[in-house]
Design an enzyme around this catalytic site. Structure first.
Site, short mmCIF file in Angstrom:
data_model
loop_
_atom_site.label_atom_id
_atom_site.label_comp_id
_atom_site.label_asym_id
_atom_site.label_seq_id
_atom_site.Cartn_x
_atom_site.Cartn_y
_atom_site.Cartn_z
N GLU A 381 0.83 -1.22 0.00
CA GLU A 381 0.00 0.00 0.00
C GLU A 381 0.85 1.26 0.00
OE1 GLU A 381 -2.72 -0.66 3.26
OE2 GLU A 381 -3.57 -2.43 2.30
N GLU A 488 -5.65 -10.18 -3.37
CA GLU A 488 -6.40 -10.34 -2.12
C GLU A 488 -7.91 -10.24 -2.37
OE1 GLU A 488 -5.08 -7.64 0.94
OE2 GLU A 488 -2.96 -7.79 0.35
#
Length: 613
Positions: A381, A488
Site C-alpha cells: 500500500e 487479495e
C-alpha cells in the site's frame, strides 16, 4: 464508416440539481449523417447491425483491449466509432454537446487540422462539457476519450450523472498540456435512465480539452463472449499428439491419458496459522488451491513482536506445509507503509534506529525465504501511505526494492495496492498513478532491470462491481507489460456476494494481462468472516460453490482419456500448465509416459510418442 442519426427539432434549457444549464439544439426536418473515423488501435472496422443500431447506436460485439499512458501529439480516432456518442470527434462543431455547470465551451482546431472541444472559464471542478445519453439496465458501458489540459498536468475524471442526481466516477487519467492522453473507463447500468456524461478537474484554472469520445454499450452476453474469446486465446492451446509403433508405423486406438499436475494460471487462496492444527482445513485447502498468500504470518508485526526477538516458527511451518503439497507462495509482506500496521515498538525509534531496524528486517526475512517464494510484496500500500518515505526519505521505497532483489534475484518484487480496480473514485491509486510509481522506483540508480510486478488487492464492497472500469484499469496497467496479479480478492458479505464474486473472478481470469489470482477468503473455521467459502464444518457456502465451479471450469479438459484416430493422432485443447501423459497400446500391456508443458508462448506442435511393442 457512417450512419444516419436523426435528431428532433428541439431547443430547450433544463436545470439540474446543481443549477447547470443544458442547451440542446437540433434540426426538425433533417436527419444529419455523422461520419466516424474508425481507427480503433489500427484494428478492423466493426460491422454494424441495424437492430442494435436502432436500439443503442453503433454495434460492436468485440471488445478492444487497447490502452496506453503515452501522451501523443494527436489523439487517435474514437474507439468503436464513438458508440452511442453523437459527434464524437467534433466533425460537426459542438453539435450534441452542451455546457455542464457554468463556464463555456468552444471548438478549436489544431495546427494539423484536428477539431476538438474546449471547456474554459471554469469556476467549479464539474464545469465542463456534457452529452446526455440513455442507458439501459443491465448493460455494460465502456468509455474512452482523448483529454488534455491547457497547462501543467491534472487529473481529469469522466463522471456519469443519473436522472436522480447520482454521480458515478467512470475513470481518471493524468491529462497534460501539449499532448493527448487516453482516458479509459466505464460503468455498469443498474437502472434505465438518461445520464449526463461530463468531465471533472479540481483545478478550475485549467481548460479541459476533449476529443475522440466513445461510449460503447455491451450486453451481459456480449461481455461474457469477450471473456470466453480471451480465455481461449490466452489460457488454452491446441495440442496434437501422434502415437506410432517403434517402427514408426501409425498406431490407431492407442489410449492416451492426460492429467494436469500444475496449472499455468495460479488461482489461490489466503491461508492462516489454523492450517497447522486442522487436518480438515489442510485437506480442504490442498485439494483446491495451487497457490497461497499467508494473511499475517510473514508480516513484520508477526515475526518480530518484540524488538530484537524474531520468531519465524509459524511461518516456517506454513511454508513447509505448502511446499509438501506443491503450493506456490506469495510473500506478504516485507514492509507495510500504513503507520498503524507497524510493530508497536517501531514508533518509539529514532530515525537512525528505524533505518537500522528496517535494514535488519529486509535482510532477515528475504534471506530466510530466498528461493521459496514466487513473489514478494515489498512495500504494501505504497501509494496510499508513505510511512518509510516520510521518515527515511523519498527514495526509501526504491531502495528497499533494490535491496530485496539483491537478496533474492529470482523472485518478482511486487507493489500491492487496493482500490485500483475495485473503486473508480480513489484518485490516489488510479492506473496512471500506479504506473507513475513504478517509473519512480525504476528510475532509482541500479533499479532499471528490477523484476517488478503489479499487485491489485481487489477488496470489493457489497455494491455492484463496476467491471467495465475494472477491465479498463487492467487494460491500462497491462499496457506497461509487467506481470499483474489480483492478490487479495474479497467481496463484502451481501445476498449478492456469490454473484459478484463470480463476476470479478471471471473478469480477472479472462483478462490477457492478469497472470494469477489469490483470494483473501476461506473457511469460517479459520476465522474468515467476510468472504467465507465454507462453514465451520467445511460445508460450502454459495461463494464456495462459485469457487469450486470455476476451478472445475477453468480446468476443463485438463484430465481426460481419449483414443488415437486412424492416423495415430489426437487433437485436444488444453488449459496451460504441466501435464503427465500416459499412452497405452490398445492390444498389449505396452505403454509410454512423458511430461508436457502447455503454454501460450509455445506454438502448436505435434508431440510424437512411440510405443515399444
Amino acid at each position: 464508416m457512417s450512419f444516419s442519426h436523426c435528431v428532433k427539432e428541439e431547443e430547450r434549457t433544463k436545470k439540474d440539481k446543481t443549477g447547470s444549464a443544458h442547451l440542446a439544439t437540433a434540426s426538425k426536418d433533417k436527419c444529419k449523417k455523422r461520419k466516424f473515423e474508425n481507427e480503433v488501435a489500427k484494428g478492423p472496422v466493426q460491422k454494424k447491425q441495424q437492430k442494435d443500431s436502432e436500439e443503442h447506436g453503433l454495434y460492436a460485439s468485440a471488445y478492444n483491449y487497447y490502452a496506453t499512458t503515452k501522451c501523443v501529439k494527436e489523439p487517435q480516432g474514437a474507439l468503436y466509432g464513438g458508440g452511442v456518442i453523437v459527434n464524437p470527434e467534433f466533425k460537426h462543431n459542438s453539435q450534441g454537446w452542451m455546457v455542464f455547470g457554468n463556464g463555456k465551451i468552444e471548438e478549436r482546431l489544431s495546427k494539423e487540422g484536428n477539431k476538438f472541444i474546449v471547456a474554459h472559464s471554469r469556476t467549479h471542478p464539474y464545469d465542463s462539457l456534457s452529452q446526455q445519453v440513455q442507458v439501459e439496465n443491465g448493460k455494460i458501458y465502456t468509455f474512452s476519450a482523448g483529454i488534455q489540459v491547457s497547462e501543467g498536468s491534472e487529473d481529469v475524471t469522466v463522471v456519469f450523472k443519473s436522472k436522480k442526481g447520482h454521480l458515478i466516477h467512470g475513470g481518471t487519467a493524468i491529462a497534460k498540456s501539449g499532448c493527448w492522453t487516453l482516458l479509459k473507463g466505464g460503468m455498469v447500468a443498474n437502472f434505465s435512465s438518461p445520464v449526463d456524461i461530463f468531465f471533472q478537474s479540481k483545478n478550475t484554472s485549467v481548460e479541459i480539452w476533449v476529443d475522440s469520445v466513445s461510449l460503447q454499450p455491451f450486453t451481459q452476453k456480449q461481455w461474457r463472449s469477450h471473456q470466453e474469446k480471451s480465455i481461449n486465446k490466452v489460457r488454452r492451446s491446441k495440442v496434437r499428439i501422434q502415437v506410432t509403433h517403434e517402427n514408426k508405423t501409425l498406431l490407431q486406438g492407442a489410449v492416451v491419458s492426460i492429467k494436469q499436475n500444475k496449472p499455468g494460471f495460479l488461482f489461490g487462496c489466503g491461508m492462516n496459522h489454523n492450517i497447522l492444527t486442522s487436518t480438515q482445513y489442510q485437506n480442504w485447502f490442498s485439494s483446491r488451491f495451487p497457490a497461497t498468500t499467508f494473511t499475517n504470518e510473514m508480516k513484520w508485526y508477526s515475526t518480530e513482536k518484540v524488538q530484537g526477538h524474531e520468531n519465524y516458527t509459524t511461518a516456517d511451518a506454513m511454508v513447509e506445509f505448502a511446499q509438501k503439497h506443491g503450493i506456490s507462495i506469495r510473500g506478504h509482506n516485507i514492509f507495510w507503509d500504513n503507520p498503524i500496521y507497524q510493530p508497536y515498538w517501531v514508533h518509539s525509534l529514532s530515525l537512525d534506529e528505524l533505518r537500522k531496524a528496517a535494514a535488519r528486517r529486509i535482510v532477515s526475512v528475504v534471506s530466510k525465504y530466498r528461493g521459496k517464494l514466487i513473489h514478494w510484496d515489498v512495500m504494501n500500500e505504497n501509494l496510499h501511505f508513505s510511512f518509510y518515505e516520510d521518515k527515511l526519505g523519498k527514495t526509501a521505497s526504491a531502495e528497499y526494492y533494490k535491496r530485496a532483489q539483491q537478496l533474492d534475484p529470482q523472485t518478482t518484487m511486487f507493489l500491492n495496492e487496493y482500490n485500483t480496480i475495485e473503486y473508480s473514485g480513489d484518485n490516489a491509486v488510479t492506473p496512471a498513478k500506479y504506473l507513475k510509481k513504478i517509473e519512480e522506483i525504476l528510475s532509482y540508480p541500479g533499479n532499471a532491470n528490477l523484476k517488478l510486478g503489479i499487485g491489485l488487492q481487489g477488496h470489493f464492497t457489497s455494491n455492484q462491481p463496476n467491471i467495465a472500469y475494472m477491465r479498463s484499469a487492467l487494460d491500462t496497467l497491462g499496457s506497461a507489460k509487467f506481470p499483474i496479479w489480483l492478490t487479495e480478492v474479497s467481496v463484502d458479505n451481501t445476498p449478492n456476494q456469490a454473484k459478484y464474486l463470480e463476476e470479478i473472478l471471471r473478469e480477472g481470469y479472462a483478462h490477457p494481462a492478469v497472470q494469477g489470482i489469490i483470494m483473501f477468503a476461506g473457511p469460517a473455521y479459520a476465522g474468515f468472516n467476510s468472504t467465507v467459502l465454507a462453514d465451520q464444518n467445511f460445508k460450502n457456502t454459495p461463494a464456495g460453490d462459485v469457487v469450486d465451479k470455476l476451478i472445475q471450469e477453468w480446468k476443463s479438459g485438463a484430465d481426460q482419456e481419449t483414443r488415437t484416430d486412424g492416423q495415430g493422432f489426437i487433437d485436444v485443447s488444453l488449459s496451460h500448465g504441466d501435464y503427465d501423459l500416459t499412452v497405452k497400446h490398445p492390444f498389449t500391456n505396452s505403454s509410454a509416459r512423458l511430461s508436457l508443458r502447455v503454454g501460450k508462448d509455445k506454438p502448436l506442435e505435434i508431440i510424437h510418442v512411440s510405443i515399444d511393442t
